[in-house]
Design an enzyme around this catalytic site. Sequence first.
Site, PDB file in Angstrom:
ATOM      1  N   ASN A  46      -2.034   5.958  14.155  1.00 45.46           N
ATOM      2  CA  ASN A  46      -2.717   4.677  14.324  1.00 45.46           C
ATOM      3  C   ASN A  46      -1.960   3.650  13.489  1.00 45.46           C
ATOM      4  OD1 ASN A  46      -4.387   2.483  14.383  1.00 45.46           O
ATOM      5  ND2 ASN A  46      -6.117   3.467  13.347  1.00 45.46           N
ATOM      6  N   TRP A  47      -1.243   2.786  14.183  1.00 46.23           N
ATOM      7  CA  TRP A  47      -0.383   1.823  13.476  1.00 46.23           C
ATOM      8  C   TRP A  47      -1.167   0.608  12.955  1.00 46.23           C
ATOM      9  CZ3 TRP A  47       4.488   1.807  17.230  1.00 46.23           C
ATOM     10  CH2 TRP A  47       5.237   2.974  16.984  1.00 46.23           C
ATOM     11  N   LYS A  48      -2.429   0.522  13.300  1.00 48.30           N
ATOM     12  CA  LYS A  48      -3.264  -0.600  12.827  1.00 48.30           C
ATOM     13  C   LYS A  48      -2.535  -1.928  13.054  1.00 48.30           C
ATOM     14  CE  LYS A  48      -5.645   2.604   9.845  1.00 48.30           C
ATOM     15  NZ  LYS A  48      -6.454   2.847   8.664  1.00 48.30           N
TER      16      LYS A  48
ATOM     17  N   HIS B  21     -13.272   2.990  15.689  1.00 49.56           N
ATOM     18  CA  HIS B  21     -12.580   3.212  14.417  1.00 49.56           C
ATOM     19  C   HIS B  21     -13.380   2.548  13.301  1.00 49.56           C
ATOM     20  CE1 HIS B  21      -9.677   2.899  11.187  1.00 49.56           C
ATOM     21  NE2 HIS B  21      -9.119   3.963  11.719  1.00 49.56           N
TER      22      HIS B  21
ATOM     23  N   GLU C  69     -12.650   0.729  10.941  1.00 53.92           N
ATOM     24  CA  GLU C  69     -12.371  -0.694  10.682  1.00 53.92           C
ATOM     25  C   GLU C  69     -13.014  -1.590  11.751  1.00 53.92           C
ATOM     26  OE1 GLU C  69      -8.198   0.066  10.193  1.00 53.92           O
ATOM     27  OE2 GLU C  69      -8.781   1.239   8.443  1.00 53.92           O
TER      28      GLU C  69
ATOM     29  N   GLU D  54     -13.270  10.737  10.730  1.00 59.26           N
ATOM     30  CA  GLU D  54     -12.580  10.007   9.673  1.00 59.26           C
ATOM     31  C   GLU D  54     -13.607   9.500   8.660  1.00 59.26           C
ATOM     32  OE1 GLU D  54      -8.537   8.333  10.941  1.00 59.26           O
ATOM     33  OE2 GLU D  54     -10.014   6.945  11.730  1.00 59.26           O
TER      34      GLU D  54
ATOM     35  N   GLY E 299      -7.205   5.228   3.829  1.00 59.88           N
ATOM     36  CA  GLY E 299      -6.366   4.318   3.057  1.00 59.88           C
ATOM     37  C   GLY E 299      -6.614   4.369   1.561  1.00 59.88           C
TER      38      GLY E 299
ATOM     39  N   SER F  58      -6.249   9.445   4.893  1.00 60.05           N
ATOM     40  CA  SER F  58      -5.260   9.778   3.852  1.00 60.05           C
ATOM     41  C   SER F  58      -4.503  11.081   4.123  1.00 60.05           C
ATOM     42  CB  SER F  58      -5.911   9.803   2.462  1.00 60.05           C
ATOM     43  OG  SER F  58      -6.334   8.489   2.103  1.00 60.05           O
TER      44      SER F  58
ATOM     45  N   GLY G 296      -2.900   6.925   9.596  1.00 59.08           N
ATOM     46  CA  GLY G 296      -2.546   5.515   9.482  1.00 59.08           C
ATOM     47  C   GLY G 296      -1.249   5.343   8.716  1.00 59.08           C
ATOM     48  N   GLY G 297      -1.360   5.107   7.411  1.00 61.33           N
ATOM     49  CA  GLY G 297      -0.207   4.755   6.571  1.00 61.33           C
ATOM     50  C   GLY G 297       0.994   5.674   6.722  1.00 61.33           C
TER      51      GLY G 297
HETATM   52  P1  13P Z   1      -4.824   6.358   6.501  1.00 61.56           P
HETATM   53  O1  13P Z   1      -4.081   7.567   7.048  1.00 61.56           O
HETATM   54  O2  13P Z   1      -3.926   5.230   6.139  1.00 61.56           O
HETATM   55  O3  13P Z   1      -5.802   6.752   5.453  1.00 61.56           O
HETATM   56  O4  13P Z   1      -5.683   5.810   7.752  1.00 61.56           O
HETATM   57  C1  13P Z   1      -6.477   6.698   8.445  1.00 61.56           C
HETATM   58  C2  13P Z   1      -6.950   6.034   9.677  1.00 61.56           C
HETATM   59  O5  13P Z   1      -7.783   5.143   9.624  1.00 61.56           O
HETATM   60  C3  13P Z   1      -6.382   6.464  10.959  1.00 61.56           C
HETATM   61  O6  13P Z   1      -7.108   5.956  12.026  1.00 61.56           O
END
Ligand code: 13P
Length: 248
Positions: A9-11, A96, A98, A168, A174, A211, A232-233
């Site tokens: 997930n590149w956000k 998600h 967010e 999640e 994050g 994470s 994500g990250g």
């Molecule tokens: P991180 O891997 O940066 O914690 O993000 C997780 C996420 O929200 C994937 O959708």
Amino acid sequence: MRPLIFAANWKMHIPPAEARAFAKHFLGSVPLAQGRTLWFFPPAVSIEATAEAFRERPDIHVGAQDVHWEPKGAFTGAISVPLAQGAGAVGALVGHSERRHVFGETDEETGRKVRALLASGASAMLCVGEKLAEREAGETEAVCLRQLRAGLAGVAADLWSRVLIAYEPVWAIGTGRNATPADAAVVHRAIRAELGRLGGPPGIPILYGGSVNKGNAQALLAERQIEGVLVGGASLDPAGWAEIVTTY
Ligand code: 13P
């Protein structure tokens, strides 16, 4: 090897030119492998470039990070399922954390989005997860199962094959603080049982996210309840992401 799903997930990162460069690098180091499915969820403006760059690889799917449930109309800033499909997406994330907690998406809206995706022939990766206060209050299961029931309300029996779930925990996203494999497994088991009660067939993949990185991916995926990771990250760098994906 049991089938595993690696989802990136590149956000709000990686514009089209960078997506092309990422794909070039990534394809050079990640050959097609039996039993491994990859998903990329780029920002909407990069869906087309990403889908185009991975076009030759049947193991790689590209999806949107969010969709509106209406197929078209006056919804400034939103993208519909047919718009995402027109750019090359074959699915989308829904709910998600967010979207839920930064943008105020409701449980009911997640259900509409899932139904819109499935009705259009796309896949839906429904995300569920509790906030820290909810975990501390012992409400983890209640929250996740409520989100699951709302997100999957009214899914027709023949469409379940395009449903995926990502657990999640919000406190793990994050933050560098991941759930332990055992903690995640408890929630995954509860999700699996609820999917059965909702009429879902066995085999709906349940991913873990929050994470995940090079240091913990292996231990998380060694837990059999965890059938993939949503990252994500640690998915933003092609070399690092390739390393995580090819460790298995
Ligand atoms: P991180 O891997 O940066 O914690 O993000 C997780 C996420 O929200 C994937 O959708």
